[in-house]
Enzyme design. Structure first.
Site, short mmCIF file in Angstrom:
data_model
loop_
_atom_site.label_atom_id
_atom_site.label_comp_id
_atom_site.label_asym_id
_atom_site.label_seq_id
_atom_site.Cartn_x
_atom_site.Cartn_y
_atom_site.Cartn_z
N ASP A 84 74.94 -13.31 -74.69
CA ASP A 84 73.79 -14.19 -74.53
C ASP A 84 73.18 -14.02 -73.14
O ASP A 84 73.90 -14.03 -72.15
CB ASP A 84 74.23 -15.65 -74.71
CG ASP A 84 74.98 -15.87 -76.01
OD1 ASP A 84 74.32 -15.97 -77.06
OD2 ASP A 84 76.24 -15.91 -75.99
N ASP A 87 71.63 -12.03 -77.75
CA ASP A 87 70.62 -13.10 -77.79
C ASP A 87 69.87 -13.08 -76.46
O ASP A 87 70.48 -13.18 -75.40
CB ASP A 87 71.28 -14.48 -77.95
CG ASP A 87 71.79 -14.72 -79.36
OD1 ASP A 87 71.34 -14.00 -80.29
OD2 ASP A 87 72.62 -15.63 -79.54
N ASP A 105 78.84 -11.98 -79.55
CA ASP A 105 77.55 -11.47 -79.10
C ASP A 105 77.49 -11.59 -77.58
O ASP A 105 78.46 -12.01 -76.95
CB ASP A 105 76.40 -12.28 -79.74
CG ASP A 105 76.32 -13.70 -79.22
OD1 ASP A 105 77.17 -14.12 -78.41
OD2 ASP A 105 75.37 -14.41 -79.60
N1 CTP Z 1 72.95 -22.20 -78.39
C1 CTP Z 1 71.84 -22.98 -78.29
N2 CTP Z 1 70.80 -22.81 -79.16
C2 CTP Z 1 70.85 -21.85 -80.11
C3 CTP Z 1 71.98 -21.04 -80.22
C4 CTP Z 1 73.04 -21.23 -79.32
O1 CTP Z 1 71.78 -23.85 -77.45
N3 CTP Z 1 69.82 -21.70 -80.92
C5 CTP Z 1 74.05 -22.43 -77.45
C6 CTP Z 1 75.31 -22.85 -78.18
O2 CTP Z 1 75.41 -24.24 -78.16
C7 CTP Z 1 76.40 -22.20 -77.41
C8 CTP Z 1 75.72 -21.11 -76.58
O3 CTP Z 1 74.33 -21.23 -76.81
O4 CTP Z 1 76.99 -23.13 -76.57
C9 CTP Z 1 76.19 -19.75 -76.95
O5 CTP Z 1 76.16 -19.61 -78.35
P1 CTP Z 1 77.02 -18.54 -79.13
O6 CTP Z 1 76.65 -17.17 -78.70
O7 CTP Z 1 76.88 -18.85 -80.57
O8 CTP Z 1 78.53 -18.92 -78.76
P2 CTP Z 1 79.49 -18.44 -77.59
O9 CTP Z 1 80.04 -19.67 -76.99
O10 CTP Z 1 78.82 -17.48 -76.67
O11 CTP Z 1 80.67 -17.73 -78.36
P3 CTP Z 1 80.70 -16.25 -78.98
O12 CTP Z 1 81.68 -15.47 -78.19
O13 CTP Z 1 81.16 -16.43 -80.40
O14 CTP Z 1 79.33 -15.68 -78.91
MN MN Z 2 77.73 -15.83 -77.47
MN MN Z 3 74.65 -16.30 -79.14
#
Ligand code: CTP
Ligand code: MN
Ligand code: MN
Ligand code: MN
Length: 368
Positions: free
Chosen positions: A207, A292, A205
């Site tokens: 963020d 996100d 995703d």
């Molecule tokens: N996070 C958070 N609270 C949430 C969801 C996520 O603090 N409700 C934090 C997670 O701890 C993570 C970061 O936001 O460190 C990003 O989350 P995520 O998108 O799930 O992971 P990524 O490290 O970006 O990996 P990916 O490439 O799979 O998205």
């Molecule tokens: Mn992510």
């Molecule tokens: Mn995320």
């Protein structure tokens, strides 16, 4: 004479926030096996064993050399018996029979499929599995199931969402989000966090952290359109509340787990000749992308940035370090000093590391 940096295993910290972990992993064959083991324990809701493997994986990701003998891991923290057994077998046999067993396990395979759908977590997977469902085809065929709005979107855009997001797509979406936000809030700061901020070239995703310098955030922003699917979660942050002590705390920011429609120019234009070519009109010229969006008050921005940049393991260790070594409570909103009974303000990530008595770790060194 050039200084030869010597690696001293016993000096490696058990906390990944005291290590610098880049994406240059010399021990992928071990850490891949550990992550499979950890995921299987996550599916079984065995948090202790899950974290044991994630911590071991994180230590090996930090090692500046590939492990080839058991002697290489001597003195390292977080190497429990279960992790050592897996390492030993991979050294001797080239692969882990335990990880292989997990990959062939019926329950694991079903949970892996189920949780690949946006909106489906371990709890829903458990429910479906107990009902005797094993594949996504069976789930889709079961008309008695009541899917949430999020899960329906997850199935609708499934193919797009399982294909990863590239850096180029992240940059394109970033421009769209920035432009859109700025039409409503001209001074807003929009920052990519998550894996892309840590230097990853692909992600599941994108963020974003959005903040508006000034007295308060705009809580109407997320309601102003731009998204294919959007599940808006209103802010539940209460001023003066103590930071959460949970290992994987959900924060209280207003946020949106969204799916964005990214238009992409068609690669093959050669057969594009007449306007009567209806087949061409049906070629999908967009991709659904998981985004996100997190809105944070300006004074909490540094804490939100640190939390949302991750990695998840890095964040867990930061909070564990704060609690166990500093008697402080850290979450995505604030840092609370329990001895002094005060909240510690921070305008930048550097200041948070300083409050915690830690050396600064750059985002690309947080791939623990
Ligand atoms: N996070 C958070 N609270 C949430 C969801 C996520 O603090 N409700 C934090 C997670 O701890 C993570 C970061 O936001 O460190 C990003 O989350 P995520 O998108 O799930 O992971 P990524 O490290 O970006 O990996 P990916 O490439 O799979 O998205
Ligand atoms: Mn992510
Ligand atoms: Mn995320
Ligand atoms: Mn290296």
């Amino acid at each position: 004479e050039p200084e030869v940096p010597s690696f001293i295993a016993s000096k490696v910290s058990q906390y990944s926030c005291q290590r610098k972990t880049t994406l240059n992993n010399h021990n992928k064959k071990f850490t891949d096996a550990f992550e499979i083991m950890a995921e299987n324990y996550e599916f079984k809701e065995n948090e202790i064993f899950c974290l044991e493997f994630l911590r071991a994986a994180s230590v090996l990701k930090f090692l500046p050399f590939p492990v080839t003998r058991m002697k290489d891991i001597q003195g390292l923290p977080c190497m429990g018996d279960r992790a050592r057994d897996v390492i030993e077998e991979i050294i001797e046999e080239g692969e882990s029979s335990r990880a292989k067993e997990v990959l062939n396990d019926e329950r694991y395979k079903s949970f892996k499929q189920f949780t690949s759908v946006f909106g489906v977590g371990v709890k829903t997977s458990e429910k479906w599995y107990r009902m005797g469902l094993r594949t996504l085809e069976e789930v889709k065929a079961d008309k008695t199931l009541k899917l949430s709005k999020m899960q329906k979107a997850g199935f609708l855009y499934y193919e797009d969402l399982v294909s990863c997001v590239s850096k180029a797509e992240a940059d394109a979406v970033s421009l769209i989000v920035k432009n859109t936000v700025c039409t409503f809030l001209p001074d807003a700061l929009v920052t990519i966090t998550g894996g892309f901020r840590r230097g990853k070239k692909i992600g599941h995703d994108i963020d974003f952290l959005i903040t508006n310098p000034g007295p308060r955030e705009d809580d109407e922003l997320l309601h102003k359109g731009l998204l294919l699917y959007c599940d808006i979660i209103e802010s539940t942050f209460v001023k003066e509340q103590l930071p959460s002590r949970k290992v994987d705390a959900m924060d209280n920011f207003q946020k949106c787990f969204a799916i964005l429609k990214l238009y992409q120019p068609r690669v093959n234009n050669s057969s594009y000749n007449t306007s009567k070519n209806f087949d061409m009109a049906e070629v999908k010229d967009w991709k659904a992308i998981r985004v996100d969006l997190v809105i944070t008050p300006f004074e909490q921005y540094a804490y939100a940035l640190l939390g949302w940049t991750g990695s998840r393991q890095f964040g867990r260790d930061l909070r564990r370090y704060a609690a166990h070594e500093k008697k402080m409570i850290l979450d995505n909103h604030a840092l609370y000093d329990r001895r002094e009974r005060i909240f510690l303000k921070a305008g930048s990530e550097e200041e948070i590391f300083t409050h915690l008595g830690l050396d600064y770790v750059e985002p690309w060194e947080r791939n623990a």
